[in-house]
Enzyme design. Structure first.
Site, short mmCIF file in Angstrom:
data_model
loop_
_atom_site.label_atom_id
_atom_site.label_comp_id
_atom_site.label_asym_id
_atom_site.label_seq_id
_atom_site.Cartn_x
_atom_site.Cartn_y
_atom_site.Cartn_z
CB SER A 109 -0.89 0.01 1.24
OG SER A 109 -1.43 1.30 1.45
CD GLN A 131 -3.32 0.64 -2.61
OE1 GLN A 131 -2.71 0.44 -1.56
NE2 GLN A 131 -4.08 1.70 -2.79
CE1 TYR A 133 -6.90 3.47 -1.28
CE2 TYR A 133 -5.37 3.64 0.55
CZ TYR A 133 -6.46 3.06 -0.03
OH TYR A 133 -7.12 2.07 0.62
CB THR A 159 -7.15 1.29 -4.40
OG1 THR A 159 -6.27 0.19 -4.12
CG2 THR A 159 -8.45 1.08 -3.63
CE LYS A 210 -7.19 -4.20 -2.64
NZ LYS A 210 -7.93 -3.30 -1.75
CB SER A 232 -11.37 -5.68 -3.80
OG SER A 232 -11.24 -5.33 -2.44
CG HIS A 234 -11.20 -0.96 0.57
ND1 HIS A 234 -10.60 -0.23 -0.43
CD2 HIS A 234 -10.45 -0.74 1.68
CE1 HIS A 234 -9.55 0.40 0.07
NE2 HIS A 234 -9.43 0.10 1.34
NE ARG A 237 -10.28 -1.72 6.26
CZ ARG A 237 -9.98 -1.82 7.55
NH1 ARG A 237 -10.51 -2.77 8.26
NH2 ARG A 237 -9.16 -0.97 8.12
N GLY A 267 -12.64 -11.56 2.92
CA GLY A 267 -13.08 -12.65 3.78
C GLY A 267 -12.44 -14.00 3.51
C1 FNR Z 1 -7.10 -2.41 3.94
N1 FNR Z 1 -7.32 -2.38 2.57
C2 FNR Z 1 -6.58 -1.52 1.78
N2 FNR Z 1 -6.72 -1.54 0.42
C3 FNR Z 1 -5.96 -0.75 -0.37
O1 FNR Z 1 -6.09 -0.81 -1.59
N3 FNR Z 1 -5.05 0.09 0.20
C4 FNR Z 1 -4.86 0.19 1.54
O2 FNR Z 1 -4.02 0.95 2.00
C5 FNR Z 1 -5.67 -0.62 2.38
N4 FNR Z 1 -5.55 -0.57 3.74
C6 FNR Z 1 -6.23 -1.49 4.53
C7 FNR Z 1 -6.00 -1.51 5.91
C8 FNR Z 1 -6.60 -2.50 6.69
C9 FNR Z 1 -6.31 -2.55 8.17
C10 FNR Z 1 -7.45 -3.45 6.09
C11 FNR Z 1 -8.08 -4.57 6.91
C12 FNR Z 1 -7.70 -3.40 4.75
C13 FNR Z 1 -8.20 -3.39 1.93
C14 FNR Z 1 -7.42 -4.67 1.66
O3 FNR Z 1 -6.46 -4.47 0.66
C15 FNR Z 1 -8.35 -5.80 1.19
O4 FNR Z 1 -9.11 -5.35 0.08
C16 FNR Z 1 -9.29 -6.31 2.28
O5 FNR Z 1 -8.68 -6.28 3.54
C17 FNR Z 1 -9.70 -7.74 1.94
O6 FNR Z 1 -10.60 -8.25 2.83
P1 FNR Z 1 -10.17 -9.17 4.12
O7 FNR Z 1 -9.19 -10.20 3.64
O8 FNR Z 1 -9.59 -8.22 5.10
O9 FNR Z 1 -11.49 -9.70 4.56
#
Ligand code: FNR
Length: 360
Positions: A109, A131, A133, A159, A210, A232, A234, A237, A267
């Site tokens: 990230s 990746q 932002y 992303t 993504k 995804s 996310h 989130r 998940g």
């Molecule tokens: C993320 N995710 C995420 N995605 C991304 O593109 N850049 C990022 O900086 C972050 N940061 C981030 C922090 C935390 C604490 C989490 C849990 C998730 C999303 C991550 O890449 C991914 O899409 C999800 O976490 C996948 O789902 P599961 O495996 O956590 O259920």
């Protein structure tokens, strides 16, 4: 730290919970608003049962794969996570190091320490992807792509499900700063397909998007020359009330039709979850929260150990399905069924209350 003493994945969850304060724990497990999307990721997986085949020689199982020209021991990517340094002091370098040591891919990230050059140095031989932002204009984005290329990253990932930072109520309730205003966030909201076209035009590095969640956008991505589609939400989130990614995958797989590899996350916490994704047409499965939990529980060595257990789960699952390599797996191995859980973020670990002999 005696990493091999972790025998089950749920032991990592318990250990991480013990080690992390409430803020850090909530940052891992939390989602948006009602956390419906988070639950749907789990429920979509739990709503699929296996249709195993028997009496085939499964004495040898090969769970390895190839992605972007590289051999991987398992079809996994450690998903991009911002702020991994909250869970292990070496942050992204520990995750990339574990990916290299075990033999899976890593996606860093852009909001993770110690930054893209230091992570590249920590894991020069891993298949590393970067990746981003968007936190600046087109020139800023392009400069980041140049840095990723210069540091030997194997792919550049934008992303695209984060036009706005969502309302994470676990953080808001505590007045936790992560949910406050974010610098230069508007650049992410301004992204369009013309940015994708520009990146494809200017840079000779595989481009991944993504956060693709519809067949329409998968089609558009391929029209724009995108090299891999990352399905995804996310981890639940960002947009609440989205579909679980395993509900999304079939329409994406149909739209893509083998024209590009498909990554998926959301998940996938157990070996069986990963097998389900591969049966439904994924090429690479992303590990998000479990990566944080592995690092928090045992640092880089802990994450390697977690991958070993996932490998055992995958190999046993494949063997019991009567399949000895990914090529032998398809949708005929899956069947809709009743979910047994309620979709909790940690619903893949129903045995957290089991007492282990304490040998940590
Ligand atoms: C993320 N995710 C995420 N995605 C991304 O593109 N850049 C990022 O900086 C972050 N940061 C981030 C922090 C935390 C604490 C989490 C849990 C998730 C999303 C991550 O890449 C991914 O899409 C999800 O976490 C996948 O789902 P599961 O495996 O956590 O259920």
């Amino acid at each position: 730290m005696n990493a091999p003493l972790f025998l089950t994945l749920h032991e990592f969850v318990k250990k991480a919970r013990q080690k992390l304060n409430q803020d850090r724990w909530d940052y891992i497990v939390g989602g948006t608003e009602t956390e419906t999307t988070v639950r749907r990721n789990r429920l979509a997986l739990d709503s699929l049962a296996f249709r195993p085949r028997v009496l085939r020689d499964v004495s040898e199982i090969d769970a390895s794969t190839r992605f972007l020209g590289r051999k991987l021991r398992l079809p996994l990517v450690l998903a991009p996570i911002g702020g991994l340094e909250l869970f292990a002091p070496e942050g992204g370098a520990a995750a990339a190091g574990a990916a290299q040591q075990f033999g899976v891919s890593h996606m860093l990230s852009s909001v993770c320490e110690p930054g893209l050059e230091a992570v590249a140095q920590a894991a020069p031989d891993a298949l590393r992807m970067f990746q981003l932002y968007a936190r600046g204009d087109a020139d800023w984005v392009d400069a980041m792509a140049e840095r990723a290329i210069a540091a030997g990253y194997g792919a550049f990932c934008l992303t695209v499900d984060t036009a706005y930072y969502s309302r994470r109520e676990r953080d808001l309730a505590k007045r936790h700063s992560r949910s406050g205003p974010m610098p230069a966030r508007e650049f992410q909201a301004r992204l369009t397909w013309s940015d994708v076209a520009r990146l494809k035009d200017k840079f000779d590095i595989p481009l991944i998007l993504k956060g693709i969640a519809t067949a329409e956008d998968a089609d558009l991505a391929l029209e724009h020359g995108v090299d891999a589609i990352y399905v995804s939400n996310h981890g639940g989130r960002q947009l609440d009330h989205g579909r679980g990614t395993m509900e999304i995958l079939p329409e994406i797989a149909a739209a893509v039709g083998g024209r590009a590899p498909i990554l998926i996350d959301g998940g996938f916490n157990r070996g069986a979850d990963i097998v389900k994704a591969m049966a439904a047409g994924a090429d690479l499965v992303g590990i998000g929260r479990m990566q944080c939990i592995g690092l928090a529980a045992g640092g880089e060595a802990g994450l390697v150990r977690m991958l070993e257990i996932l490998e055992q789960e995958i190999q046993i699952c494949l063997g019991l399905l009567g399949v000895n390599a990914w090529a032998g797996l398809d949708l005929s191995y899956l069947h809709p069924s009743t979910p047994v859980g309620t979709g909790d973020t940690l619903g893949a670990f129903p045995l957290l209350s089991l007492e282990e002999k304490s040998f940590y």
